[in-house]
Scaffold this active site. Structure first.
Site, PDB file in Angstrom:
ATOM      1  N   ASP A   1      -4.054  -0.737   9.649  1.00 55.08           N
ATOM      2  CA  ASP A   1      -4.011  -0.798   8.246  1.00 55.08           C
ATOM      3  C   ASP A   1      -4.546  -1.915   7.674  1.00 55.08           C
ATOM      4  O   ASP A   1      -4.964  -2.019   6.491  1.00 55.08           O
ATOM      5  CB  ASP A   1      -2.555  -0.866   7.709  1.00 55.08           C
ATOM      6  CG  ASP A   1      -1.994   0.605   7.783  1.00 55.08           C
ATOM      7  OD1 ASP A   1      -2.761   1.486   7.606  1.00 55.08           O
ATOM      8  OD2 ASP A   1      -0.906   0.801   7.517  1.00 55.08           O
TER       9      ASP A   1
ATOM     10  N   LYS B   1       1.015  -1.201   0.080  1.00 61.25           N
ATOM     11  CA  LYS B   1      -0.216  -0.132   0.018  1.00 61.25           C
ATOM     12  C   LYS B   1       0.692   1.320  -0.063  1.00 61.25           C
ATOM     13  O   LYS B   1       1.993   1.205   0.726  1.00 61.25           O
ATOM     14  CB  LYS B   1      -0.921   0.161   1.284  1.00 61.25           C
ATOM     15  CG  LYS B   1      -1.489   1.395   1.621  1.00 61.25           C
ATOM     16  CD  LYS B   1      -1.475   1.375   2.993  1.00 61.25           C
ATOM     17  CE  LYS B   1      -0.248   2.389   3.526  1.00 61.25           C
ATOM     18  NZ  LYS B   1      -0.425   2.609   4.903  1.00 61.25           N
TER      19      LYS B   1
HETATM   20  P1  ATP Z   1       3.650  -0.724   9.797  1.00 59.64           P
HETATM   21  O1  ATP Z   1       3.413   0.804   8.855  1.00 59.64           O
HETATM   22  O2  ATP Z   1       2.323  -1.376  10.037  1.00 59.64           O
HETATM   23  O3  ATP Z   1       4.330  -0.568  10.865  1.00 59.64           O
HETATM   24  P2  ATP Z   1       5.548  -1.408   7.456  1.00 59.64           P
HETATM   25  O4  ATP Z   1       5.052  -1.502   6.233  1.00 59.64           O
HETATM   26  O5  ATP Z   1       6.469  -0.165   7.864  1.00 59.64           O
HETATM   27  O6  ATP Z   1       4.060  -1.502   8.395  1.00 59.64           O
HETATM   28  P3  ATP Z   1       5.784  -4.007   8.054  1.00 59.64           P
HETATM   29  O7  ATP Z   1       6.710  -4.589   6.743  1.00 59.64           O
HETATM   30  O8  ATP Z   1       4.634  -4.620   8.168  1.00 59.64           O
HETATM   31  O9  ATP Z   1       6.295  -2.820   8.137  1.00 59.64           O
HETATM   32  O10 ATP Z   1       6.778  -4.537   9.404  1.00 59.64           O
HETATM   33  C1  ATP Z   1       6.647  -4.049  10.516  1.00 59.64           C
HETATM   34  C2  ATP Z   1       7.154  -5.005  11.624  1.00 59.64           C
HETATM   35  O11 ATP Z   1       6.228  -6.069  11.806  1.00 59.64           O
HETATM   36  C3  ATP Z   1       8.385  -5.659  11.243  1.00 59.64           C
HETATM   37  O12 ATP Z   1       9.346  -5.174  12.392  1.00 59.64           O
HETATM   38  C4  ATP Z   1       8.192  -7.095  11.318  1.00 59.64           C
HETATM   39  O13 ATP Z   1       9.242  -7.707  12.218  1.00 59.64           O
HETATM   40  C5  ATP Z   1       6.812  -7.267  12.051  1.00 59.64           C
HETATM   41  N1  ATP Z   1       6.211  -8.243  10.962  1.00 59.64           N
HETATM   42  C6  ATP Z   1       4.942  -9.287  11.788  1.00 59.64           C
HETATM   43  N2  ATP Z   1       4.639  -9.887  10.547  1.00 59.64           N
HETATM   44  C7  ATP Z   1       4.887  -9.315   9.560  1.00 59.64           C
HETATM   45  C8  ATP Z   1       5.071  -9.869   8.217  1.00 59.64           C
HETATM   46  N3  ATP Z   1       4.069 -10.882   7.875  1.00 59.64           N
HETATM   47  N4  ATP Z   1       5.608  -9.306   7.236  1.00 59.64           N
HETATM   48  C9  ATP Z   1       6.537  -8.330   7.554  1.00 59.64           C
HETATM   49  N5  ATP Z   1       6.939  -8.079   8.781  1.00 59.64           N
HETATM   50  C10 ATP Z   1       6.084  -8.708   9.882  1.00 59.64           C
END
Ligand code: ATP
Length: 284
Positions: A136, A10
């Protein structure tokens, strides 16, 4: 039986924070859409009452901290499902990048397990379950393009933006969303982006106006601590992106262009100093 689900990333075309609420969450106004960069989930029913997650990505948790695990656990408990599931996550969305990879995995797990276990849970209920996993997740359940309000869970679907290329560059740092919101002083935001202008540009399919209306109030907060985000954004604009902005809480920066001839120049220019660069389309 094995089933597959795609979990697209997203981007926020606009991210505004209106205020900090008494419950500690921030009241936000966001315009979100999906891009053609996706994780893939393979789900297989297990006769035992267990949830197993695997992934080729060595840097994400594979236990109950994984959002796909949490989605499976939640649905199992609420719908009293006795069988288990094996979920393989083919991670392609960079982690902790501001692209909602984990949330989209959780949403894909909810959709997929609804099919695998033949539960017939309506979409609205899947979104309510998703809200328990993260702000989200409800948006990621349906995808498309939407305005999100509240803490991100109140969704108003809108028509998609004019089609374009999205070039993404992620510097080699991990940024936690919690950390950035924690550093934000909502009362002292000087310039709020205009959601009305963004919605007007999208409705009228005016690509240039849409680029003008892009804005993210978290950008300054992240840039203060991670100046490489500003460098990437400036580089994208210098290389010819029509608009460029940090996605979510960062650190990924994306640039929008309509002319395909510009894509290679921007992509190659960024690859000069950033390893994680992608050029994709918006999901229609
Ligand atoms: P957000 O904005 O929700 O924090 P993001 O896009 O910045 O999301 P993600 O890739 O979702 O970041 O990862 C955030 C954290 O969630 C990471 O530190 C990771 O360890 C944890 N995590 C838990 N499940 C997952 C998954 N299926 N894929 C990626 N990261 C995950």
């Amino acid at each position: 039986m094995k089933i597959y689900e795609k979990a697209p990333a997203k981007i926020n075309l606009l991210l505004d924070v209106l205020r900090k609420r008494d419950d500690g969450y921030h009241e936000v106004e966001m315009v979100m859409t999906m891009i053609d960069l996706a994780d893939r989930l393979e789900m297989q029913e297990l006769p035992r009452d267990t949830i197993i997650i695997s992934s080729q990505a060595g840097y994400i948790p594979l236990d109950e901290k994984n959002l796909a695990f949490q989605a499976a656990k939640l649905i199992k408990e609420r719908y009293d499902v006795r069988s288990g599931v094996y979920i393989h996550l083919d991670k392609r969305i960079p982690v902790a990048a501001g692209l909602a990879g984990g949330s989209s995995d959780a949403a894909a797990a909810l959709r997929g397990l609804n099919r695998l276990w033949r539960l017939n849970i309506p979409t609205g209920e899947l979104q309510r379950l998703g809200a328990e996993l993260g702000s989200d997740v409800p948006f990621c359940v349906t995808g498309g393009t939407a305005v999100a309000r509240g803490r991100g869970e109140k969704l108003e679907p809108i028509e998609g933006p004019p089609q374009c290329w999205v070039i993404l560059a992620k510097p080699p740092i991990h940024v936690s969303t919690q950390e950035i919101y924690g550093r934000l002083n909502a009362a002292s935001i000087e310039r709020h982006p205009s959601t009305a202008d963004m919605l007007h540009a999208i409705r009228e399919k005016r690509f240039g106006d849409m680029c003008q209306a892009m804005g993210n109030v978290l950008e300054d907060v992240t840039i203060r601590h991670y100046p490489e985000v500003r460098q990437i954004k400036e580089c994208m604009l210098r290389l010819g992106a029509d608009g460029a902005m940090m996605s979510g809480s960062g650190p990924t920066v994306f640039g929008l262009v309509q002319k395909q001839s510009k894509v290679a120049r921007i992509y190659n220019g960024l690859r000069g100093f950033c390893k994680d660069v992608y050029a994709v389309r918006l999901l229609p």
